[in-house]
Write a protein that holds these residues in place. Structure first.
Motif, PDB file in Angstrom:
ATOM      1  N   PRO A  98       0.924  -0.969  -0.007  1.00  0.00           N
ATOM      2  CA  PRO A  98       0.043  -0.091  -0.019  1.00  0.00           C
ATOM      3  C   PRO A  98       0.732   1.237  -0.066  1.00  0.00           C
ATOM      4  N   LEU A  99       1.845   1.452   0.945  1.00  0.00           N
ATOM      5  CA  LEU A  99       2.720   2.594   1.005  1.00  0.00           C
ATOM      6  C   LEU A  99       4.294   2.286   0.715  1.00  0.00           C
ATOM      7  N   GLN A 100       4.699   2.917  -0.286  1.00  0.00           N
ATOM      8  CA  GLN A 100       6.229   2.650  -0.506  1.00  0.00           C
ATOM      9  C   GLN A 100       6.994   3.895  -0.449  1.00  0.00           C
ATOM     10  N   CYS A 101       8.098   4.098   0.086  1.00  0.00           N
ATOM     11  CA  CYS A 101       8.979   5.400   0.360  1.00  0.00           C
ATOM     12  C   CYS A 101      10.323   5.047  -0.186  1.00  0.00           C
ATOM     13  N   GLY A 102      10.584   5.357  -1.458  1.00  0.00           N
ATOM     14  CA  GLY A 102      11.945   5.088  -1.812  1.00  0.00           C
ATOM     15  C   GLY A 102      11.982   3.560  -2.066  1.00  0.00           C
ATOM     16  N   GLY A 103      12.814   3.152  -3.188  1.00  0.00           N
ATOM     17  CA  GLY A 103      13.064   1.711  -3.650  1.00  0.00           C
ATOM     18  C   GLY A 103      11.877   1.079  -4.106  1.00  0.00           C
ATOM     19  N   SER A 104      11.788  -0.225  -4.096  1.00  0.00           N
ATOM     20  CA  SER A 104      10.620  -0.931  -4.807  1.00  0.00           C
ATOM     21  C   SER A 104      10.478  -2.305  -4.050  1.00  0.00           C
ATOM     22  N   ASP A 105       9.733  -2.530  -3.160  1.00  0.00           N
ATOM     23  CA  ASP A 105       9.582  -3.880  -2.617  1.00  0.00           C
ATOM     24  C   ASP A 105       8.821  -4.788  -3.545  1.00  0.00           C
ATOM     25  N   GLU A 106       8.008  -4.193  -4.291  1.00  0.00           N
ATOM     26  CA  GLU A 106       7.134  -4.932  -5.536  1.00  0.00           C
ATOM     27  C   GLU A 106       8.308  -5.372  -6.649  1.00  0.00           C
ATOM     28  N   SER A 107       9.265  -4.726  -6.917  1.00  0.00           N
ATOM     29  CA  SER A 107      10.515  -5.119  -7.864  1.00  0.00           C
ATOM     30  C   SER A 107      11.284  -6.259  -7.186  1.00  0.00           C
ATOM     31  N   PHE A 108      11.385  -6.227  -5.978  1.00  0.00           N
ATOM     32  CA  PHE A 108      12.171  -7.343  -5.078  1.00  0.00           C
ATOM     33  C   PHE A 108      11.419  -8.582  -5.135  1.00  0.00           C
ATOM     34  N   VAL A 109      10.238  -8.505  -5.129  1.00  0.00           N
ATOM     35  CA  VAL A 109       9.416  -9.651  -5.002  1.00  0.00           C
ATOM     36  C   VAL A 109       9.307 -10.195  -6.246  1.00  0.00           C
ATOM     37  N   LEU A 110       9.180  -9.545  -7.486  1.00  0.00           N
ATOM     38  CA  LEU A 110       9.253  -9.998  -8.781  1.00  0.00           C
ATOM     39  C   LEU A 110      10.545 -10.442  -9.193  1.00  0.00           C
ATOM     40  N   ARG A 111      11.727  -9.892  -8.822  1.00  0.00           N
ATOM     41  CA  ARG A 111      13.033 -10.101  -8.910  1.00  0.00           C
ATOM     42  C   ARG A 111      13.392 -11.679  -8.535  1.00  0.00           C
ATOM     43  N   HIS A 112      13.005 -12.102  -7.376  1.00  0.00           N
ATOM     44  CA  HIS A 112      13.288 -13.092  -6.606  1.00  0.00           C
ATOM     45  C   HIS A 112      12.195 -14.366  -6.994  1.00  0.00           C
ATOM     46  N   ARG A 113      11.247 -14.078  -7.585  1.00  0.00           N
ATOM     47  CA  ARG A 113      10.342 -15.071  -7.994  1.00  0.00           C
ATOM     48  C   ARG A 113      11.000 -15.615  -9.350  1.00  0.00           C
ATOM     49  N   ASN A 114      11.881 -16.612  -9.118  1.00  0.00           N
ATOM     50  CA  ASN A 114      12.956 -17.198 -10.274  1.00  0.00           C
ATOM     51  C   ASN A 114      12.418 -18.278 -11.152  1.00  0.00           C
ATOM     52  N   ASP A 115      11.225 -18.695 -10.681  1.00  0.00           N
ATOM     53  CA  ASP A 115      10.696 -19.824 -11.724  1.00  0.00           C
ATOM     54  C   ASP A 115       9.725 -19.316 -12.501  1.00  0.00           C
ATOM     55  N   ASP A 116       9.644 -19.755 -13.837  1.00  0.00           N
ATOM     56  CA  ASP A 116       8.606 -18.951 -14.673  1.00  0.00           C
ATOM     57  C   ASP A 116       8.593 -17.448 -14.422  1.00  0.00           C
ATOM     58  N   LYS A 117       9.489 -16.647 -14.656  1.00  0.00           N
ATOM     59  CA  LYS A 117       9.544 -15.379 -14.372  1.00  0.00           C
ATOM     60  C   LYS A 117       8.766 -14.779 -15.771  1.00  0.00           C
ATOM     61  N   GLU A 118       8.755 -15.102 -16.614  1.00  0.00           N
ATOM     62  CA  GLU A 118       7.951 -14.527 -17.617  1.00  0.00           C
ATOM     63  C   GLU A 118       6.509 -14.547 -17.363  1.00  0.00           C
ATOM     64  N   LYS A 119       6.145 -15.227 -16.392  1.00  0.00           N
ATOM     65  CA  LYS A 119       4.385 -15.188 -15.808  1.00  0.00           C
ATOM     66  C   LYS A 119       4.445 -13.961 -14.743  1.00  0.00           C
ATOM     67  N   CYS A 120       5.554 -13.534 -14.413  1.00  0.00           N
ATOM     68  CA  CYS A 120       5.192 -12.462 -13.278  1.00  0.00           C
ATOM     69  C   CYS A 120       4.873 -11.276 -13.909  1.00  0.00           C
ATOM     70  N   THR A 121       3.833 -10.296 -13.476  1.00  0.00           N
ATOM     71  CA  THR A 121       3.327  -9.096 -14.065  1.00  0.00           C
ATOM     72  C   THR A 121       3.104  -8.083 -12.901  1.00  0.00           C
ATOM     73  N   THR A 122       2.933  -6.827 -13.310  1.00  0.00           N
ATOM     74  CA  THR A 122       2.666  -5.908 -12.285  1.00  0.00           C
ATOM     75  C   THR A 122       1.236  -5.291 -12.522  1.00  0.00           C
TER      76      THR A 122
END
Length: 357
Positions: A98-122
């Protein structure tokens, strides 16, 4: 009643310190805070107007709180997303910040979802893949949301946060309801910002606004009206017992149902060789178990309902300690692979608790 609110900012909205330490002097900080003059009383909006989130049997939703800023909330969120996504029968697995100040936790989650990365979306991709991530409100300044929103002159009220979050959950509910089968079809993890009593974003529309500052709520108070059960990430370092217990007491006193507590074994860079061999995370885990057990023997003092809320997490799968993280800059891929079984056990435990609601 209508309001006239005058806001002045001594420095332009983009003028702020980007250093994560936010080494602002007290005098400079005063210049950055918006000054509010209320010429008449305005209608205050607060989280009290939010309705509880409908808890659907086919859409499991958990809030994720932490004892502090750096205890590993995003790391645990990612592990749970990975565990859910590895169970191929879910129509959607969702991560919301809900609230993000600096950086991107969303990007961290997607970056470390390492199997079937092409299925990750925003954002805005519900139903198109097995994992969806979105950030509802974002500020560039790496600071507390109540300060970042003031310094950047971008206020967000409690009601705006809750309305946006409820709208996102409703969209996911639609997917869960439209999916075939009688079982659970959607999983959502909502990660809070900072610690349990860390401030949320500030706004002149919040009820605690004064003539000099925009008002704000704590994270625990902000989400309490939604009545969503939660996962708590404790502090696995030396000195972490007190902040963990204090945070949990703050949550329990607000009526939260805590379904799981996760510690990550801490590594203190300033420790001596003898201290570094001590597993403080495991010690803190056992201390929490002992604390709750002691409470069970003091029911007349603390109250039966209060103890029941605490005792519900005493089973082995609900309070866990994960191994320490590798030192930077070692990637986390192997760490996640090595602990996949623990995250799967926790995932299944949370699903069982959800079905029992």
């Amino acid at each position: 009643q209508q309001a006239t609110i005058t806001i002045t900012l001594d420095n332009p909205p983009g003028h702020h310190c980007r250093n994560s330490t936010m080494a602002l002097t007290q005098r400079a900080a005063r210049h950055l805070v918006p000054r509010i003059t209320c010429k008449s009383a305005f209608r205050s909006l607060s989280s009290g107007s939010a309705n509880p989130v409908p808890l659907l049997p086919n859409h499991r939703v958990h809030l994720l709180f932490g004892a502090n800023t750096d205890v590993g909330k995003s790391i645990v969120s990612t592990g749970l997303v990975r565990a859910a996504a590895s169970s191929q029968h879910y129509a959607s697995v969702n991560y919301i910040k809900p609230l993000q100040c600096g950086g991107s936790d969303e990007s961290f989650v997607l970056r470390h979802r390492n199997d079937d990365k092409e299925k990750c979306t925003t954002k805005d991709s519900y139903g198109e893949s097995d994992i969806n991530c979105q950030t509802l409100f974002r500020w560039e300044t790496p600071a507390s949301p109540h300060l970042a929103s003031r310094w950047e002159n971008l206020p967000v009220s409690d009601d705006e946060v809750l309305s946006s979050l409820q709208s996102s959950l409703k969209n996911i509910d639609g997917i869960a309801e439209s999916s075939t089968g009688d079982g659970m079809s959607s999983i959502t993890i909502i990660e809070s910002a900072g610690g349990v009593l860390s401030p949320s974003s500030s706004s002149p529309l919040n009820k605690s606004t004064t003539e000099s500052n925009w008002g704000w709520s704590t994270q625990a108070d902000l989400y309490a009206p939604l009545n969503i059960p939660l996962i708590f990430v404790g502090d696995g370092k030396l000195g972490g017992i007190s902040v963990t217990l204090a945070s949990l007491e703050a949550l329990w006193s607000r009526g939260y149902r805590v379904d799981a507590v996760v510690f990550i074994e801490g590594v203190d860079g300033d420790s001596s060789d003898d201290e570094s061999s001590i597993q403080f995370g495991k010690g803190n885990t056992e201390a929490l178990r002992e604390y709750i057990t002691m409470q069970l023997h003091n029911v007349p003092k603390v109250g039966l309902n209060h103890v029941k809320r605490k005792a519900s997490i005493l089973d082995q799968d609900s309070i866990i300690c994960l191994p320490s993280l590798p030192p930077m800059p070692v990637p986390l891929d192997d760490w996640y692979e090595n602990n996949q079984e623990e995250f799967l056990k926790l995932h299944h435990s949370l699903c069982q608790r959800w079905r029992a609601l």
